[in-house]
Structures are given as structure tokens and as C-alpha cells.
Design a protein around this motif. Structure first.
Motif, PDB file in Angstrom:
ATOM      1  N   ILE A   1       0.850  -1.197   0.000  1.00  0.00           N
ATOM      2  CA  ILE A   1       0.000   0.000   0.000  1.00  0.00           C
ATOM      3  C   ILE A   1       0.885   1.246   0.000  1.00  0.00           C
ATOM      4  N   ASN A   2       1.824   1.290   0.928  1.00  0.00           N
ATOM      5  CA  ASN A   2       2.658   2.485   1.067  1.00  0.00           C
ATOM      6  C   ASN A   2       3.601   2.691  -0.112  1.00  0.00           C
TER       7      ASN A   2
ATOM      8  N   GLY B   1      -2.846   6.272  -1.737  1.00  0.00           N
ATOM      9  CA  GLY B   1      -3.102   5.931  -0.351  1.00  0.00           C
ATOM     10  C   GLY B   1      -1.826   5.610   0.418  1.00  0.00           C
ATOM     11  N   HIS B   2      -1.845   5.911   1.716  1.00  0.00           N
ATOM     12  CA  HIS B   2      -0.678   5.672   2.567  1.00  0.00           C
ATOM     13  C   HIS B   2      -1.141   5.473   4.005  1.00  0.00           C
ATOM     14  N   MET B   3      -0.538   4.471   4.683  1.00  0.00           N
ATOM     15  CA  MET B   3      -0.851   4.174   6.079  1.00  0.00           C
ATOM     16  C   MET B   3       0.337   4.522   6.965  1.00  0.00           C
TER      17      MET B   3
ATOM     18  N   ALA C   1      -4.311   3.113  12.318  1.00  0.00           N
ATOM     19  CA  ALA C   1      -3.410   3.842  11.421  1.00  0.00           C
ATOM     20  C   ALA C   1      -4.027   5.172  11.019  1.00  0.00           C
ATOM     21  N   ASN C   2      -3.173   6.143  10.801  1.00  0.00           N
ATOM     22  CA  ASN C   2      -3.586   7.353  10.110  1.00  0.00           C
ATOM     23  C   ASN C   2      -3.462   7.030   8.630  1.00  0.00           C
ATOM     24  N   TYR C   3      -4.606   7.014   7.950  1.00  0.00           N
ATOM     25  CA  TYR C   3      -4.625   6.678   6.531  1.00  0.00           C
ATOM     26  C   TYR C   3      -4.935   7.949   5.754  1.00  0.00           C
ATOM     27  N   ARG C   4      -4.194   8.162   4.688  1.00  0.00           N
ATOM     28  CA  ARG C   4      -4.463   9.336   3.859  1.00  0.00           C
ATOM     29  C   ARG C   4      -4.447   8.943   2.389  1.00  0.00           C
TER      30      ARG C   4
ATOM     31  N   PHE D   1       0.665  -5.769  -3.767  1.00  0.00           N
ATOM     32  CA  PHE D   1      -0.567  -5.786  -2.979  1.00  0.00           C
ATOM     33  C   PHE D   1      -1.353  -7.065  -3.245  1.00  0.00           C
ATOM     34  N   PHE D   2      -1.614  -7.357  -4.522  1.00  0.00           N
ATOM     35  CA  PHE D   2      -2.401  -8.546  -4.835  1.00  0.00           C
ATOM     36  C   PHE D   2      -1.620  -9.828  -4.566  1.00  0.00           C
TER      37      PHE D   2
END
Length: 107
Positions: free
Chosen positions: A20-21, A60-62, A76-79, A28-29
Motif C-alpha cells: 500500500i505504502n 493511499g498511505h498508512m 493507522a492514520n490513513y491518507r 498488494f495482490f
């Protein structure tokens, strides 16, 4: 205090958060089982479409703030570029070395 991805306890969750990051849909998959499912705010969503919209096309980033249950539950702070930043809760089900389900929503 943010927990570095490399320090997350569960290897399958670590691989998924890292993908993700890194903005890496292939990784990811690869971190998911072929029949993986997910939910967002309590509603099941089509995983590939959700990941594209909420992670990859919107950067997206966690930033993980806390983990429990052996790394299967994260705060998590997710943005992302669509929603900005919010405090989120994540719960993962791991099957073997891959994530078979994750559930996320606002914390």
C-alpha cells in the motif's frame, strides 16, 4: 508514534501494508489470497475496484500508530488524495502467508 512497516509483527500484514505504502498493486495482490475479500465501514466492497480507487489512483498511505492481536489489528492514520487523512482501524485474517480478508473503517 508511528510504527515502521518493517517492524509490524505479522509478515502477511507487513507485506500488504508495505505494498500500500509503496503504491505497488502487483505486490498488494501478491500479498492476498486469490479469493480475498474486504469491507469498508462495515460494507463488503469489490476488492480490486476499491483498491484502485482508495489506494492506487489516489496515492493511499498508512502510518501505523498501534497494533494488537499479534499484528492482525492496526490503528493507522490513513491518507489519500480523495479523502485526506483520517484515523482508521484495520483487521486482517491471514491464511497461510497471505491475507484472506481485511476490514477497515474510521476508528
Amino acid at each position: 508514534m508511528t510504527i515502521p512497516v518493517a517492524k509490524l509483527s505479522n509478515p502477511a500484514v507487513r507485506a500488504l501494508v508495505g505494498a500500500i505504502n509503496d503504491g505497488d498493486p502487483t505486490a498488494f495482490f501478491a500479498a492476498l489470497t486469490t479469493d480475498a475479500t474486504m469491507s469498508d465501514d462495515g460494507s463488503d466492497r469489490p476488492l480490486a475496484a476499491w483498491a484502485d480507487r482508495e489506494i492506487f489512483s489516489s496515492r493511499g498511505h498508512m502510518d501505523v500508530q498501534a497494533e494488537k492481536d499479534g499484528g492482525l489489528a492496526l490503528i493507522a492514520n490513513y491518507r489519500n488524495d480523495t479523502w485526506g487523512e483520517m484515523k482508521t482501524a484495520w483487521r486482517f485474517t491471514v491464511d497461510g502467508a497471505r491475507v484472506s480478508r481485511f476490514e477497515t473503517g474510521q476508528a
